[in-house]
Write a protein that holds these residues in place. Structure first.
Motif, PDB file in Angstrom:
ATOM      1  N   UNK A  46      96.790  76.825 137.417  1.00 46.84           N
ATOM      2  CA  UNK A  46      96.971  78.079 137.148  1.00 46.84           C
ATOM      3  C   UNK A  46      98.571  78.262 136.847  1.00 46.84           C
ATOM      4  N   UNK A  47      99.402  77.423 136.553  1.00 45.88           N
ATOM      5  CA  UNK A  47     100.772  77.538 136.422  1.00 45.88           C
ATOM      6  C   UNK A  47     101.272  77.921 135.084  1.00 45.88           C
ATOM      7  N   UNK A  48     102.413  78.656 134.907  1.00 47.11           N
ATOM      8  CA  UNK A  48     103.203  78.929 133.514  1.00 47.11           C
ATOM      9  C   UNK A  48     104.521  78.941 133.942  1.00 47.11           C
ATOM     10  N   UNK A  49     104.915  78.266 132.845  1.00 50.38           N
ATOM     11  CA  UNK A  49     106.426  78.106 132.765  1.00 50.38           C
ATOM     12  C   UNK A  49     107.345  79.308 132.422  1.00 50.38           C
ATOM     13  N   UNK A  50     108.289  79.519 132.797  1.00 48.52           N
ATOM     14  CA  UNK A  50     109.186  80.495 132.367  1.00 48.52           C
ATOM     15  C   UNK A  50     110.935  80.193 132.185  1.00 48.52           C
ATOM     16  N   UNK A  51     111.353  80.760 131.381  1.00 45.71           N
ATOM     17  CA  UNK A  51     113.016  80.551 131.388  1.00 45.71           C
ATOM     18  C   UNK A  51     113.690  81.275 132.459  1.00 45.71           C
ATOM     19  N   UNK A  52     114.757  81.101 132.913  1.00 50.22           N
ATOM     20  CA  UNK A  52     115.413  81.942 134.076  1.00 50.22           C
ATOM     21  C   UNK A  52     116.697  82.340 133.838  1.00 50.22           C
ATOM     22  N   UNK A  53     117.306  83.594 134.342  1.00 50.22           N
ATOM     23  CA  UNK A  53     118.700  83.916 134.306  1.00 50.22           C
ATOM     24  C   UNK A  53     119.078  84.276 135.529  1.00 50.22           C
ATOM     25  N   UNK A  54     120.241  84.377 135.670  1.00 58.06           N
ATOM     26  CA  UNK A  54     120.858  84.903 137.156  1.00 58.06           C
ATOM     27  C   UNK A  54     120.078  86.265 137.267  1.00 58.06           C
ATOM     28  N   UNK A  55     119.952  86.578 138.602  1.00 56.86           N
ATOM     29  CA  UNK A  55     119.439  88.004 138.891  1.00 56.86           C
ATOM     30  C   UNK A  55     120.254  89.053 138.461  1.00 56.86           C
ATOM     31  N   UNK A  56     119.706  89.837 137.872  1.00 56.46           N
ATOM     32  CA  UNK A  56     120.219  91.290 137.396  1.00 56.46           C
ATOM     33  C   UNK A  56     120.766  90.996 135.898  1.00 56.46           C
ATOM     34  N   UNK A  57     120.689  89.894 135.335  1.00 51.16           N
ATOM     35  CA  UNK A  57     121.262  89.567 134.044  1.00 51.16           C
ATOM     36  C   UNK A  57     120.094  90.333 132.912  1.00 51.16           C
ATOM     37  N   UNK A  58     120.093  91.475 133.024  1.00 51.84           N
ATOM     38  CA  UNK A  58     118.879  92.372 132.118  1.00 51.84           C
ATOM     39  C   UNK A  58     119.027  92.177 130.770  1.00 51.84           C
ATOM     40  N   UNK A  59     120.324  92.005 130.129  1.00 47.79           N
ATOM     41  CA  UNK A  59     120.474  91.831 128.722  1.00 47.79           C
ATOM     42  C   UNK A  59     120.343  90.549 128.223  1.00 47.79           C
ATOM     43  N   UNK A  60     120.558  89.626 128.740  1.00 49.44           N
ATOM     44  CA  UNK A  60     120.140  88.280 128.158  1.00 49.44           C
ATOM     45  C   UNK A  60     118.758  87.865 128.355  1.00 49.44           C
ATOM     46  N   UNK A  61     118.085  88.462 129.631  1.00 48.31           N
ATOM     47  CA  UNK A  61     116.681  88.310 129.677  1.00 48.31           C
ATOM     48  C   UNK A  61     116.035  89.031 128.756  1.00 48.31           C
ATOM     49  N   UNK A  62     116.348  90.059 128.440  1.00 43.68           N
ATOM     50  CA  UNK A  62     115.954  90.961 127.324  1.00 43.68           C
ATOM     51  C   UNK A  62     115.905  90.209 125.820  1.00 43.68           C
ATOM     52  N   UNK A  63     117.129  89.554 125.843  1.00 45.65           N
ATOM     53  CA  UNK A  63     117.071  88.750 124.468  1.00 45.65           C
ATOM     54  C   UNK A  63     116.332  87.424 124.652  1.00 45.65           C
ATOM     55  N   UNK A  64     115.921  86.818 125.660  1.00 45.06           N
ATOM     56  CA  UNK A  64     115.012  85.672 125.579  1.00 45.06           C
ATOM     57  C   UNK A  64     113.840  86.198 125.333  1.00 45.06           C
ATOM     58  N   UNK A  65     113.291  87.212 125.807  1.00 46.49           N
ATOM     59  CA  UNK A  65     111.881  87.807 125.715  1.00 46.49           C
ATOM     60  C   UNK A  65     111.682  88.090 124.125  1.00 46.49           C
ATOM     61  N   UNK A  66     112.712  88.827 123.602  1.00 45.24           N
ATOM     62  CA  UNK A  66     112.467  89.300 122.331  1.00 45.24           C
ATOM     63  C   UNK A  66     112.504  88.007 121.276  1.00 45.24           C
TER      64      UNK A  66
END
Length: 270
Positions: free
Chosen positions: A225-245
């Motif tokens: 039941x595993x899923x892969x994810x990309x990761x960013x530094x804790x609190x880097x909300x702007x980059x995480x939002x861009x990755x998800x978009x």
């Protein structure tokens, strides 16, 4: 002399002001959309090679793969280019590489776990993973129990290793779990009879079998039941939002399916 010195200083100041006024403003590694990056003009990605089909070097030495193609979409959205750093997986999963500013994003076929969430911020899942047990052709088994008294190889620091160790402990199996530093070493160990079987993600073994026909087979699968994810530094909300978009857009416009077919194969039916 004093008058000449004053004129010289004023002239130098004027030249400096003119140069400064003409120079392009230093954005300090921040994109036009306000996403902070460690290097201007580049999205720096940490990964651990080789891990085909997710990331590996092609014949020319260029790093390519499923993860690479998806992160290229993120880089395009940011109007920058992707630059890849090959680094040990331990530094990636522990958050050390991201938190120290070594890279902006981690893309390493990395499973999202509660433990890793403590030190990393993960993107939305982009791949459903299944663990698989590989053996040499002609030496097939169907269960771990059939490997009693033998050695089973794993890649150090991975969820596959965690799963096998837990199974061996809970079922009290007479199996020696041998950890290898990377996928290449694990596959070499299986090919040279250092271990009777080896565990890693199913697409990784499928890729190896395509490259080495007739030598290895997948003997058993473990639906963890595993899923892969990309990761960013804790609190880097702007980059995480861009990755998800970027991931959402790729799923919507069909690019995700195209990339999946290129590197993994036909998508399983929903």
């Amino acid at each position: 002399m004093r008058a000449r010195t004053r004129k010289t200083i004023m002239l130098a100041a004027a030249v400096t002001l003119a140069i400064t006024g003409c120079a392009k403003e230093d954005t300090g590694g921040t994109t036009d959309s306000g996403v902070p990056l460690i290097k201007a003009g580049a999205l720096t990605t940490c990964t651990h090679l080789p891990y085909a089909p997710f990331q590996a070097k092609d014949a020319s030495g260029k790093v390519v793969g499923f993860d690479v193609a998806l992160i290229d979409l993120v880089a395009t959205k940011l109007a920058v280019t992707q630059e890849i750093i090959d680094t040990p997986f331990e530094g990636i999963k522990s958050g050390a590489d991201l938190n120290s500013g070594k890279c902006d994003v981690a893309a390493a076929g990395m499973t999202i776990t509660d433990e890793r969430k403590k030190v990393l911020d993960f993107s939305d899942p982009y791949f459903d993973a299944t663990q698989a047990l590989a053996v040499q052709t002609g030496k097939e088994v169907k269960t771990l129990e059939e490997l009693a008294g033998k050695r089973v190889g794993t890649q150090g620091g991975t969820t596959g290793e965690d799963y096998i160790k837990k199974q061996v402990e809970e079922k009290k199996l007479d199996i020696e779990v041998v950890s290898y530093k990377d996928l290449a070493a694990l596959q070499q160990a299986l090919a040279t009879n250092q271990v009777a079987a080896a565990v890693n993600d199913l697409p990784v073994w499928n890729e190896y079998i395509k490259a080495n026909p007739g030598k290895v087979v997948v003997a058993a699968g473990f639906d963890t039941g595993e899923q892969y994810g990309f990761a960013v530094k804790k609190g880097n909300a702007e980059l995480l939002k861009t990755v998800n978009e970027a991931l959402a857009a790729a799923r919507a416009d069909g690019k995700y399916d195209e990339i999946y077919k290129t590197w993994i194969g036909e998508k399983p039916a929903a």
